[in-house]
Write a protein that holds these residues in place. Structure first.
Motif, short mmCIF file in Angstrom:
data_model
loop_
_atom_site.label_atom_id
_atom_site.label_comp_id
_atom_site.label_asym_id
_atom_site.label_seq_id
_atom_site.Cartn_x
_atom_site.Cartn_y
_atom_site.Cartn_z
N GLU A 5 0.77 -1.20 -0.08
CA GLU A 5 -0.11 -0.14 0.11
C GLU A 5 0.90 1.12 0.06
OE1 GLU A 5 -2.67 -0.20 3.27
OE2 GLU A 5 -3.73 -1.71 2.44
N GLU A 8 3.89 4.23 -3.39
CA GLU A 8 4.22 5.52 -3.86
C GLU A 8 5.30 6.15 -3.11
OE1 GLU A 8 1.26 8.17 -4.93
OE2 GLU A 8 0.28 6.93 -6.46
N ARG A 17 4.08 14.01 -7.24
CA ARG A 17 2.84 14.59 -7.03
C ARG A 17 3.05 16.11 -6.43
NH1 ARG A 17 -1.94 11.30 -7.19
NH2 ARG A 17 -1.45 9.30 -7.02
N GLU A 34 -4.30 14.94 -7.86
CA GLU A 34 -4.84 13.98 -6.76
C GLU A 34 -5.44 12.57 -7.31
OE1 GLU A 34 -3.75 14.57 -3.74
OE2 GLU A 34 -3.23 16.47 -4.24
N LYS A 35 -5.93 12.98 -8.68
CA LYS A 35 -6.67 11.74 -9.27
C LYS A 35 -5.64 10.63 -10.12
CE LYS A 35 -10.78 14.38 -9.76
NZ LYS A 35 -11.58 14.93 -10.61
N ARG A 37 -3.62 7.80 -11.03
CA ARG A 37 -3.71 6.45 -10.88
C ARG A 37 -3.06 5.57 -11.75
NH1 ARG A 37 -5.05 8.71 -6.98
NH2 ARG A 37 -6.94 8.45 -5.69
N PHE A 38 -2.45 4.66 -11.32
CA PHE A 38 -1.72 3.48 -12.10
C PHE A 38 -2.83 2.89 -13.02
CE2 PHE A 38 -0.58 -0.95 -12.45
CZ PHE A 38 0.66 -0.97 -13.28
N SER A 39 -2.46 2.47 -14.26
CA SER A 39 -3.41 1.81 -15.27
C SER A 39 -2.52 1.10 -16.10
CB SER A 39 -4.06 2.93 -16.08
OG SER A 39 -4.64 2.51 -17.28
N TYR A 361 6.34 3.15 -13.34
CA TYR A 361 4.96 3.67 -12.65
C TYR A 361 4.74 5.11 -13.06
CZ TYR A 361 1.81 4.62 -8.96
OH TYR A 361 0.51 5.08 -8.15
N SER A 365 1.08 6.06 -15.22
CA SER A 365 0.48 7.10 -14.69
C SER A 365 0.13 8.29 -15.59
CB SER A 365 0.96 7.35 -13.58
OG SER A 365 1.00 6.30 -12.55
#
Length: 807
Positions: A5, A8, A17, A34-35, A37-39, A361, A365
């Motif tokens: 978890e 990052e 960020r 803030e949005k 995300r890893f895809s 990553y 992202s």
């Protein structure tokens, strides 16, 4: 899927960020940060990366793109949704500025050629701003954020009356103030002022009873009171009533404008979303420029093929310190899926591991990464890392237990689309047991088909990787002689820990080190020694190869210069011979013509002695004048000139069919077709003629060719300065050029600039690692006409452009 978890935080993406938040211009863009995300959606990742790549070009080369008034108008839109609500003047002013910025962004994209920014243009396709709405806001709100006088006839009339009443009021108060000055109730430098929205006169406290009126306030010291004279009560009241009336009319106008705005809320929400995305993508592009990041070739498969990869945070830190990051080159594919990195402590293994994890990553992202051109990036479904430890007092986990917990997750969830990163594999327990467990885990991970990078000191893992398909050894290079890390990854061989060498350098007693070698065993010591010797030999051979390469380049350069010199000499030789031939031909022709004229004059004068003598003197004088050499030449050139003249002399031998002949005393040259006794049939061009043999002289085939097909001498052309001036540009773009190619273009560019007298030049070379920039500036310093050099303004290219002042 990501594991753990704290993924990052362990890789440092939380700091990325933070940098993106700082680069945003408004909360609109920050909300998208803030949005992130890893895809693992290939189409989505490619779309996001290309948007950033397009915006990076805009940031670097398009200073006209709007960069102000990225305001967050979402609260205004939310407020407008409620029936009966009214936006204030300030809120409408922010809305006006925001819509203006959105329109400027749309106009910028529309003005560009189709295909210039396709992915950004796609974002703008869903955005529409009705001109009726912007015109309505413009009619009401001025550029200072206030309601215009012309917003309604009633408002214009009210404000005109207020101005009139205020003018009458000031006139009355000026008269009262003059009288008070004459009476000595107020000081000479006192002027009218405002208290509680009413115009008053400052009066000394001891004279406050002398001036009838209402006291509104007093100074902090109490020595001055502010009195509204009774004569202006009615006027002030009238003004106050008009101001209330003005406020009511303004509220009515703003309420109507808010009602006008309400039907356009769906379009305004889309426009606000577009502006937020523009701010967000702009921040990613700006950060990419700072990190020297670029768009790798994206492939829809599990692959890592990076050249010159740098850790972005380390790169930014080193940039501030004036240092350079040692780049990392790595490839993971079907043949070598798992890389086992070994080497000494503090040699860069952990940094290499974090660089691989963070860059992968970032790619998935939607962020550009600092790698060299030609790099390829694949897509993974799972990213697992085991860096540091997750020991916990609450869960009763030791360091080794936390590592084993991570390994359990890796073994359970790893598949062919997984990338795992493990730092200090197998440590935390008894070495022989830890090494055995680590080897067993590695064997299972290899069977799963997963990709990964592992840092270790265990010899058994190095040997396992050497003999197992799908695994490959790698070593962080180390200077075995000076005992200093080189921070360079070398794939294909294992690395040594250099434990004994480092212990000796630190100063551990020699006897202790020798006893340690005895306890370790001969096989292990020899293995470490062999790795060290191979590393030293490889470095020596690399230096020799570099030296050989330099010598080969020098040899090639000298060969090229020699070839060019030889070619130039041959061309000069041909030119001199041709000039000599032409001059000889001209002289012979003129001599024949002179002889023919002399014979004719002798015949016409019937061979009188005096006339003949004079004619011969003229001929001798012509020979002396025309055959004198105008320019002294050395003996080799004189010999060549004589040889050239001899080529034009009559050929020897009898005249036969096919011979090339010239009519004596004339320039006409032909070919003999047939012989008829003392006559010969010759062809001169398209004409045929019979000529006596004694009037013909034989010439060579070369003379015949040049007489019948002689090429015109090339004309010397001048330089059209006007045309040069019109076609010359003071801006030279050499981005993407190789060093030699760029220097040739730079030389031609400077030659033209110096000839045309340009005072200032602009050379676009790009930023990158600064290699081309340094090469350009070093080359420019070799020109005496070049003055000071500097970087372009940051908004117009910064260090990627050099401004050159000419002397």
């Amino acid at each position: 899927m990501l594991y753990p978890e704290s993924f990052e935080q362990k890789l440092g993406f939380d700091k990325i960020r933070d940098l993106l938040r700082q680069a945003c211009l408004s909360p609109l863009g920050q909300s998208y940060v803030e949005k992130i995300r890893f895809s693992d959606n290939f189409q989505l990742i490619e779309k996001m990366l290309r948007q950033v790549a397009e915006f990076k070009n805009i940031v670097q080369y398009e200073p006209d793109f709007p960069s102000s008034n990225y305001l967050d108008i979402r609260p205004q839109l939310q407020k407008t949704r409620i029936e009966g609500m009214m936006l204030s003047e300030e809120e409408f002013f922010e809305l006006k500025l925001t819509l203006r910025t959105i329109q400027q962004c749309l106009r910028f994209l529309e003005a560009k050629e189709e295909g210039s920014y396709p992915y950004l243009s796609e974002l703008a396709e869903v955005v529409t701003i009705d001109k009726k709405l912007t015109d309505a806001i413009e009619r009401v709100i001025d550029d200072r954020g206030h309601v215009r006088d012309s917003a309604s006839p009633a408002l214009a009339d009210i404000r005109r009356r207020i101005i009139s009443e205020q003018a009458g009021l000031r006139k009355k108060l000026d008269g009262i103030l003059r009288n008070a000055r004459q009476q000595g109730w107020v000081a000479d430098d006192v002027s009218l002022t405002i208290r509680n929205g009413r115009m008053v006169i400052p009066v000394a406290a001891e004279h406050k009873r002398r001036l009838k009126g209402f006291i509104h306030d007093e100074s902090a010291t109490g020595q001055t009171v502010f009195i509204e004279p009774s004569e202006v009560f009615d006027t002030n009241n009238e003004i106050r009533e008009l101001e209330y009336e003005e406020r009511r009319e303004v509220h009515r106008i703003l309420r109507e404008l808010t009602d006008t705005l309400r039907p356009y809320l769906p379009d305004l929400h889309k426009a606000t979303t577009f502006l937020g995305l523009v701010d967000f993508i702009r921040a990613k592009a700006k950060l990419a420029s700072q990190m020297a990041a670029d768009l790798p070739e994206l492939v829809n498969q599990t692959l890592i093929d990076w050249q010159g990869a740098r850790h972005p945070l380390l790169y930014l830190s080193f940039e501030k310190q004036g240092k350079k990051v040692v780049p990392l080159s790595i490839r993971l594919d079907q043949k070598q899926r798992i890389l086992i990195i070994s080497g000494p402590n503090a040699g860069g293994k952990s940094v290499a591991l974090k660089t691989i994890g963070l860059l992968q990553y970032m790619v998935q992202s939607g962020l550009l990464i600092p790698v060299y051109e030609g790099s390829k990036a694949g897509i993974f479904q799972n990213l697992f890392i085991d860096i540091g430890d997750e020991q916990s007092l609450e869960n009763d986990l030791s360091t080794y237990s936390s590592h084993l917990t991570s390994m359990r997750t890796f073994l359970t969830l790893s598949n062919k689309r997984t990338l795992f990163l493990i730092d200090e594999f197998g440590t935390g327990t008894e070495p022989s047991l830890g090494g055995a467990i680590a080897e067993a885990i590695l064997e299972e991970l290899n069977k799963s088909g997963a990709y990964g990078v592992i840092n270790t000191h265990y010899t058994n893992l190095k040997m396992f990787a050497d003999k197992t398909q799908g695994l490959v050894n790698g070593a962080m290079r180390f200077d075995g002689e000076n005992l200093e890390p080189l921070y360079t990854l070398e794939v294909g061989r294992p690395g040594s820990s250099f434990a004994f060498e480092i212990a000796s350098k630190i100063g551990l007693p020699k006897a202790v080190i020798e006893r340690a070698k005895d306890k370790l065993g001969t096989q292990q010591v020899n293995f470490e020694k062999l790795i060290k010797e191979l590393d030293i030999e490889k470095r020596i051979f690399s230096e020799k190869n570099l030296e050989v390469g330099i010598n080969q380049r020098k040899l090639a350069q000298q060969l090229a210069e020699t070839t060019a010199l030889q070619t130039r000499l041959e061309n000069d030789q041909k030119r001199i011979l041709n000039e000599a031939k032409l001059k000889a031909k001209t002289l012979v022709s003129e001599a024949n013509q002179r002889i023919e004229n002399t014979i004719r004059e002798i015949r016409e004068n019937k061979a009188e002695r005096e006339q003949t003598r004079q004619v011969r003197q003229k001929l001798e004088q012509f020979d002396r004048q025309e055959l004198v050499t105008e320019v002294l030449v050395d003996e080799p050139k004189r010999a060549k000139a004589q040889d050239a003249e001899e080529e034009f002399l009559p050929a020897e031998g009898a005249i036969t069919v096919g011979s090339y002949v010239r009519i004596q005393g004339q320039n006409a040259i032909g070919q003999v077709l047939a012989l008829k006794g003392k006559d010969a049939e010759i062809s001169i061009g398209d004409l045929k003629s019979n000529i006596k043999l004694n009037r013909l002289e034989k010439v060579s085939r070369k003379v015949y060719r040049e007489a019948t097909g002689e090429a015109a001498r090339p004309k010397v052309q001048g330089i059209d300065l006007n045309e040069k001036m019109m076609s010359f540009s003071f801006n030279l773009d050499i981005r993407g050029k190789r060093g030699e190619e760029a220097m040739v273009e730079l030389d031609n560019f400077l030659d033209n600039a110096i000839m045309l007298g340009y005072p200032e030049l602009r050379i676009v070379h790009g930023k990158g690692d600064g290699i081309l920039r340094n090469l350009v500036r070093q080359h420019l310093r070799s020109f005496s006409q070049v003055g000071p050099m500097s970087d372009e303004h940051a908004d117009r290219g910064g260090a990627g452009v050099t401004i050159v002042k000419m002397k």
